[in-house]
Write an enzyme that holds these catalytic residues in place. Structure first.
Site, PDB file in Angstrom:
ATOM      1  N   ASN A  82     -10.336   0.233   0.219  1.00 60.80           N
ATOM      2  CA  ASN A  82      -8.867   0.255   0.195  1.00 60.80           C
ATOM      3  C   ASN A  82      -8.386  -0.338  -1.130  1.00 60.80           C
ATOM      4  O   ASN A  82      -8.535  -1.532  -1.371  1.00 60.80           O
ATOM      5  CB  ASN A  82      -8.349  -0.567   1.384  1.00 60.80           C
ATOM      6  N   CYS A 102       0.811  -1.227   0.000  1.00 55.24           N
ATOM      7  CA  CYS A 102       0.000   0.000   0.000  1.00 55.24           C
ATOM      8  C   CYS A 102       0.840   1.271   0.000  1.00 55.24           C
ATOM      9  O   CYS A 102       0.306   2.362  -0.193  1.00 55.24           O
ATOM     10  CB  CYS A 102      -0.955  -0.007   1.189  1.00 55.24           C
ATOM     11  N   HIS A 120      -2.763   7.176   2.590  1.00 50.56           N
ATOM     12  CA  HIS A 120      -3.280   5.931   1.997  1.00 50.56           C
ATOM     13  C   HIS A 120      -4.696   5.688   2.505  1.00 50.56           C
ATOM     14  O   HIS A 120      -4.961   5.733   3.703  1.00 50.56           O
ATOM     15  CB  HIS A 120      -2.362   4.767   2.373  1.00 50.56           C
TER      16      HIS A 120
END
Ligand code: COA
Length: 353
Positions: free
Chosen positions: A302, A146, A272
């Site tokens: 996500n 990520c 993020h």
């Protein structure tokens, strides 16, 4: 509306007291070439298939209220069966090129951050270069989970600052639906698919896209991973949550210090997009006002390394981000790997289509 986690909540969860800004270990080296890198254009692409919380609650023991309260997520997008991720990635790159007023012929390097390429090998980047018509360009995949988009952006800036490349496409593209255990309610709710890209080239602005705080801790690998054979993301959710907040805050303080700025200088904080509570907790620790925080998990969930360019694209469309703005980027992912960077948004005024 998702709950906001306060500093006291975090301490009760066992978080360490407010992390001190990490010591400055190295100053940004002077750029021997005098070249600066800047961000020129942004693009994004999402699959058409929408999976709502109700869709998941219809087959797992969960519900929309729990998911929204704990994560801020209402729905996510999934690639169609058999749809190549490269197709989505290439679309985001084409949009970024149009936004930057550049063409594929200008691109001499394509960097794609992904952990879900269409094949084990070759990587996604050569396919993306082919699809957009960047014939002969260097093309490479980066895997930093990520945090991958920040690592890729750092590498793109270094290529431009060193004079080794003039124009670099940086793309974050993920099909996390391929790595999700759709029977595990603890993770099935969290992830989605998407792609976002920016164009990095020589720039004029003072801050540009020139320095990132990047770190890793391989000792934490068992807290968030996917095995080669199983191909399912496994995670100690609350531990990951705790580390994500603390590490992104530390790295952002350090990146701000390097840039000679403070949190109130940020026009926008783009972390993020894993979970709205993580982002809100990090922003609160940093002292960034809520209206200067990009929150983009609600409709996309996500999307790993696609999340930051998707959030930048959305923030610009929402009028939250304007050319010349000072933007704090922060990311955290499996490894652990994490980092932050302070960038100036867009080298020249350009009206998005
Ligand atoms: N629906 C309903 N209940 C659920 C659930 C779901 N989808 N998922 C977990 N639960 C339950 C658990 O079983 C547990 O029940 P128990 O107390 O009876 O055992 C309870 O909710 C609390 O679980 P916990 O995992 O402690 O919840 P949490 O508040 O930590 O929230 C996450 C879970 C996953 C939302 C949260 O930990 C998180 O977001 N972590 C970070 C995830 C992330 O961002 N990862 C990627 C980083 S790059």
């Amino acid at each position: 509306m998702a709950d906001v986690v306060t500093r006291d909540d975090l301490l009760q969860l066992g978080a360490r007291p407010a992390p001190e800004p990490a010591p400055v270990r190295r100053r940004w080296p002077p750029r021997p070439t005098g070249l600066r890198a800047g961000i020129f254009g942004v693009g994004a692409a999402l699959p058409e298939r929408v999976i709502t919380n109700a869709d998941i609650a219809a087959r797992l023991d969960t519900n929309d209220e729990w998911i929204v309260r704990r994560t801020g997520i209402r729905e996510r997008r999934n690639l169609a069966d058999g749809q190549p991720l490269a197709e989505l990635a290439a679309r985001s790159c084409e949009r970024a090129l149009i936004d930057a007023g550049r063409s594929a012929a200008d691109i001499d390097h394509v960097i794609v951050s992904t952990i879900t390429a269409d094949r084990v090998t070759p990587g996604l980047a050569p396919d993306v270069a082919l699809r957009i018509g960047a014939h002969g360009a260097a093309a490479v995949d980066v895997n930093a989970a990520c945090a991958g988009f920040l690592y890729a952006l750092d590498q793109a800036a270094a290529l431009v600052e060193s004079g080794r490349a003039r124009t670099v496409l940086v793309c974050g593209a993920e099909a996390l639906s391929r790595l999700t255990d759709h029977e595990d309610r603890g993770t099935a709710i969290l992830f989605g698919d998407g792609a976002g890209a920016v164009v990095v080239a020589g720039g004029e602005m003072d801050l540009g896209c020139g320095g990132f705080e990047l770190h890793s801790d391989g000792a934490a690998a068992d807290l968030l991973y996917a095995e080669v054979d199983e191909r399912k993301l496994r995670m100690e959710g609350s531990e990951v949550y705790r580390h994500a907040v603390a590490r992104m805050v530390e790295a952002t303080f350090a990146a701000l210090e390097r840039a000679g700025l403070g949190p109130t200088d940020l026009d926008l904080f783009v972390a993020h997009q894993a979970n709205s509570r993580i982002i809100e907790a990090a922003a609160a620790e940093l002292g960034v006002a809520p209206e200067r925080v990009a929150l983009h998990v609600e409709h996309v969930a996500n999307t790993s390394s696609a999340s930051i360019p998707l959030a930048l694209w959305q923030a610009e469309r929402d009028g939250q981000l304007r050319p010349g703005d000072t933007v704090g980027l922060a990311a955290f992912g499996a490894g652990f790997v994490w980092g932050a960077g302070i960038v100036r948004w867009k080298e020249r005024v350009h009206v998005c289509a």
